[in-house]
Write a protein that holds these residues in place. Structure first.
Motif, PDB file in Angstrom:
ATOM      1  N   ASP A 260     -23.340  58.474  26.137  1.00  0.00           N
ATOM      2  CA  ASP A 260     -24.150  58.522  24.912  1.00  0.00           C
ATOM      3  C   ASP A 260     -25.045  59.758  24.860  1.00  0.00           C
ATOM      4  O   ASP A 260     -25.512  60.153  23.795  1.00  0.00           O
ATOM      5  N   GLY A 261     -25.282  60.365  26.033  1.00  0.00           N
ATOM      6  CA  GLY A 261     -26.222  61.479  26.080  1.00  0.00           C
ATOM      7  C   GLY A 261     -25.590  62.850  26.194  1.00  0.00           C
ATOM      8  O   GLY A 261     -26.275  63.866  26.122  1.00  0.00           O
ATOM      9  N   ALA A 262     -24.283  62.888  26.397  1.00  0.00           N
ATOM     10  CA  ALA A 262     -23.597  64.182  26.524  1.00  0.00           C
ATOM     11  C   ALA A 262     -22.176  64.033  25.993  1.00  0.00           C
ATOM     12  O   ALA A 262     -21.640  62.929  25.962  1.00  0.00           O
ATOM     13  N   GLU A 263     -21.594  65.157  25.595  1.00  0.00           N
ATOM     14  CA  GLU A 263     -20.225  65.078  25.075  1.00  0.00           C
ATOM     15  C   GLU A 263     -19.232  65.161  26.232  1.00  0.00           C
ATOM     16  O   GLU A 263     -19.210  66.142  26.972  1.00  0.00           O
ATOM     17  N   ILE A 264     -18.445  64.123  26.391  1.00  0.00           N
ATOM     18  CA  ILE A 264     -17.503  64.037  27.511  1.00  0.00           C
ATOM     19  C   ILE A 264     -16.080  64.037  26.948  1.00  0.00           C
ATOM     20  O   ILE A 264     -15.779  63.269  26.039  1.00  0.00           O
ATOM     21  N   ALA A 265     -15.206  64.857  27.520  1.00  0.00           N
ATOM     22  CA  ALA A 265     -13.835  64.956  27.008  1.00  0.00           C
ATOM     23  C   ALA A 265     -12.926  63.880  27.597  1.00  0.00           C
ATOM     24  O   ALA A 265     -12.035  63.360  26.932  1.00  0.00           O
ATOM     25  N   CYS A 266     -13.152  63.556  28.878  1.00  0.00           N
ATOM     26  CA  CYS A 266     -12.238  62.646  29.565  1.00  0.00           C
ATOM     27  C   CYS A 266     -12.949  62.120  30.811  1.00  0.00           C
ATOM     28  O   CYS A 266     -13.859  62.760  31.326  1.00  0.00           O
ATOM     29  N   ILE A 267     -12.546  60.940  31.264  1.00  0.00           N
ATOM     30  CA  ILE A 267     -13.101  60.368  32.500  1.00  0.00           C
ATOM     31  C   ILE A 267     -11.947  60.091  33.463  1.00  0.00           C
ATOM     32  O   ILE A 267     -10.899  59.590  33.059  1.00  0.00           O
ATOM     33  N   ARG A 268     -12.170  60.410  34.727  1.00  0.00           N
ATOM     34  CA  ARG A 268     -11.179  60.071  35.764  1.00  0.00           C
ATOM     35  C   ARG A 268     -11.738  58.967  36.640  1.00  0.00           C
ATOM     36  O   ARG A 268     -12.816  59.096  37.216  1.00  0.00           O
ATOM     37  N   LEU A 269     -11.000  57.869  36.734  1.00  0.00           N
ATOM     38  CA  LEU A 269     -11.344  56.780  37.641  1.00  0.00           C
ATOM     39  C   LEU A 269     -10.806  57.180  39.014  1.00  0.00           C
ATOM     40  O   LEU A 269      -9.596  57.171  39.232  1.00  0.00           O
ATOM     41  N   ALA A 270     -11.712  57.598  39.902  1.00  0.00           N
ATOM     42  CA  ALA A 270     -11.295  58.181  41.183  1.00  0.00           C
ATOM     43  C   ALA A 270     -11.751  57.295  42.332  1.00  0.00           C
ATOM     44  O   ALA A 270     -12.584  57.673  43.144  1.00  0.00           O
ATOM     45  N   LEU A 271     -11.217  56.085  42.384  1.00  0.00           N
ATOM     46  CA  LEU A 271     -11.685  55.102  43.364  1.00  0.00           C
ATOM     47  C   LEU A 271     -10.990  55.263  44.703  1.00  0.00           C
ATOM     48  O   LEU A 271      -9.794  55.530  44.773  1.00  0.00           O
ATOM     49  N   ALA A 272     -11.775  55.077  45.763  1.00  0.00           N
ATOM     50  CA  ALA A 272     -11.197  55.070  47.102  1.00  0.00           C
ATOM     51  C   ALA A 272     -10.513  53.723  47.328  1.00  0.00           C
ATOM     52  O   ALA A 272     -10.844  52.740  46.681  1.00  0.00           O
ATOM     53  N   GLY A 273      -9.569  53.700  48.269  1.00  0.00           N
ATOM     54  CA  GLY A 273      -8.928  52.428  48.614  1.00  0.00           C
ATOM     55  C   GLY A 273      -7.795  52.089  47.663  1.00  0.00           C
ATOM     56  O   GLY A 273      -7.570  52.759  46.663  1.00  0.00           O
ATOM     57  N   SER A 274      -7.074  51.032  48.005  1.00  0.00           N
ATOM     58  CA  SER A 274      -5.888  50.707  47.209  1.00  0.00           C
ATOM     59  C   SER A 274      -5.829  49.228  46.835  1.00  0.00           C
ATOM     60  O   SER A 274      -4.771  48.714  46.512  1.00  0.00           O
ATOM     61  N   ASP A 275      -6.971  48.550  46.888  1.00  0.00           N
ATOM     62  CA  ASP A 275      -6.975  47.139  46.521  1.00  0.00           C
ATOM     63  C   ASP A 275      -6.852  47.013  44.998  1.00  0.00           C
ATOM     64  O   ASP A 275      -7.758  47.383  44.253  1.00  0.00           O
ATOM     65  N   GLU A 276      -5.711  46.515  44.560  1.00  0.00           N
ATOM     66  CA  GLU A 276      -5.414  46.516  43.124  1.00  0.00           C
ATOM     67  C   GLU A 276      -6.415  45.697  42.315  1.00  0.00           C
ATOM     68  O   GLU A 276      -6.763  46.055  41.198  1.00  0.00           O
ATOM     69  N   ASP A 277      -6.883  44.621  42.893  1.00  0.00           N
ATOM     70  CA  ASP A 277      -7.818  43.762  42.171  1.00  0.00           C
ATOM     71  C   ASP A 277      -9.140  44.505  41.914  1.00  0.00           C
ATOM     72  O   ASP A 277      -9.674  44.492  40.808  1.00  0.00           O
ATOM     73  N   THR A 278      -9.642  45.166  42.946  1.00  0.00           N
ATOM     74  CA  THR A 278     -10.891  45.942  42.819  1.00  0.00           C
ATOM     75  C   THR A 278     -10.719  47.052  41.789  1.00  0.00           C
ATOM     76  O   THR A 278     -11.582  47.278  40.928  1.00  0.00           O
ATOM     77  N   ILE A 279      -9.596  47.768  41.899  1.00  0.00           N
ATOM     78  CA  ILE A 279      -9.330  48.875  40.979  1.00  0.00           C
ATOM     79  C   ILE A 279      -9.212  48.359  39.545  1.00  0.00           C
ATOM     80  O   ILE A 279      -9.762  48.941  38.608  1.00  0.00           O
ATOM     81  N   ALA A 280      -8.509  47.244  39.380  1.00  0.00           N
ATOM     82  CA  ALA A 280      -8.300  46.702  38.034  1.00  0.00           C
ATOM     83  C   ALA A 280      -9.629  46.285  37.397  1.00  0.00           C
ATOM     84  O   ALA A 280      -9.871  46.553  36.215  1.00  0.00           O
ATOM     85  N   ARG A 281     -10.505  45.661  38.184  1.00  0.00           N
ATOM     86  CA  ARG A 281     -11.801  45.242  37.629  1.00  0.00           C
ATOM     87  C   ARG A 281     -12.632  46.457  37.217  1.00  0.00           C
ATOM     88  O   ARG A 281     -13.259  46.480  36.158  1.00  0.00           O
ATOM     89  N   ALA A 282     -12.632  47.481  38.067  1.00  0.00           N
ATOM     90  CA  ALA A 282     -13.384  48.702  37.754  1.00  0.00           C
ATOM     91  C   ALA A 282     -12.788  49.390  36.524  1.00  0.00           C
ATOM     92  O   ALA A 282     -13.512  49.860  35.646  1.00  0.00           O
ATOM     93  N   ALA A 283     -11.449  49.419  36.479  1.00  0.00           N
ATOM     94  CA  ALA A 283     -10.773  50.075  35.352  1.00  0.00           C
ATOM     95  C   ALA A 283     -11.092  49.358  34.041  1.00  0.00           C
ATOM     96  O   ALA A 283     -11.361  50.013  33.026  1.00  0.00           O
TER      97      ALA A 283
END
Length: 206
Positions: free
Chosen positions: A31-54
């Motif tokens: 809301d405070g700056a113009e952002i073109a794109c976001i990368r979800l760059a999570l460590a680890g490979s637990d699909e459930d954790t990644i899915a919730r964050a995503a």
């Protein structure tokens, strides 16, 4: 190729995010700056954790018409309704990802400091190539993506380029004429007020 007046901001999430606080933090930055794109760059490979964050980040990003890509998980990008994938393997899987995700998805490739890998990624169908680190970071082997690489790329190659890793005000000032995007992550999330930290870096572009 004409470099845009001012590079755009490509936001990179922290490797671990706290679901109770991070979506609010992300909202404030968007809301405070113009952002073109976001990368979800999570460590680890637990699909459930990644899915919730995503899910949490997608809700915030898409409400503001900002694209969200995920590092390396091509199949999860599809399943979770994300806008594409950012690959860390220097062009090796760009063609496969493009084939899997189709022509409309964003496919980006991190190519370290190698112009050769960058060109391979572009030929494979990458929408952008990222080079880095441009500054001092604790990880990695000490190789840095130097100013000359961005200078050459911006003059010779059509594919948009991202400068990332260890950015400082000085590096932002130096690279503004020859990059399309700045990939900004740790530089702001490690600070007490990420939006203020981001605005300081944005101010260095002017």
């Amino acid at each position: 190729m004409d470099t845009p007046e001012q590079p755009q901001i490509y936001l990179i999430t922290p490797p671990t995010i706290t679901l109770s606080t991070f979506p609010d933090q992300l909202s404030r930055v968007l809301d405070g700056a113009e952002i073109a794109c976001i990368r979800l760059a999570l460590a680890g490979s637990d699909e459930d954790t990644i899915a919730r964050a995503a899910d949490a980040c997608r809700e915030v990003a898409h409400a503001r018409d900002v694209a969200l890509v995920i590092s390396n998980h091509v199949l999860l990008a599809q399943r979770l309704g994300l806008d594409g994938v950012h690959l860390d393997d220097a062009a090796r899987s760009v063609r496969a990802a493009r084939k899997e995700l189709g022509p409309d998805a964003i496919v980006g490739s991190f190519c370290g400091a190698s112009s050769h890998d960058g060109m391979s990624a572009g030929e494979g169908g990458a929408d952008y190539v990222a080079f880095g680190p441009v500054g001092n970071v604790a990880l990695g082997d000490g190789t840095r993506a130097e100013h000359d690489l961005f200078q050459w790329w911006s003059q010779m190659i059509e594919v948009p380029v991202v400068a990332e890793g260890g950015l400082t005000d000085g590096l932002v000032r130096d690279l503004t004429p020859c990059t399309d995007f700045f990939g900004i992550g740790d530089e702001i999330w490690s600070q007490e007020n990420p939006l203020d930290a981001l605005n300081t870096l944005i101010a260095a572009m002017r």
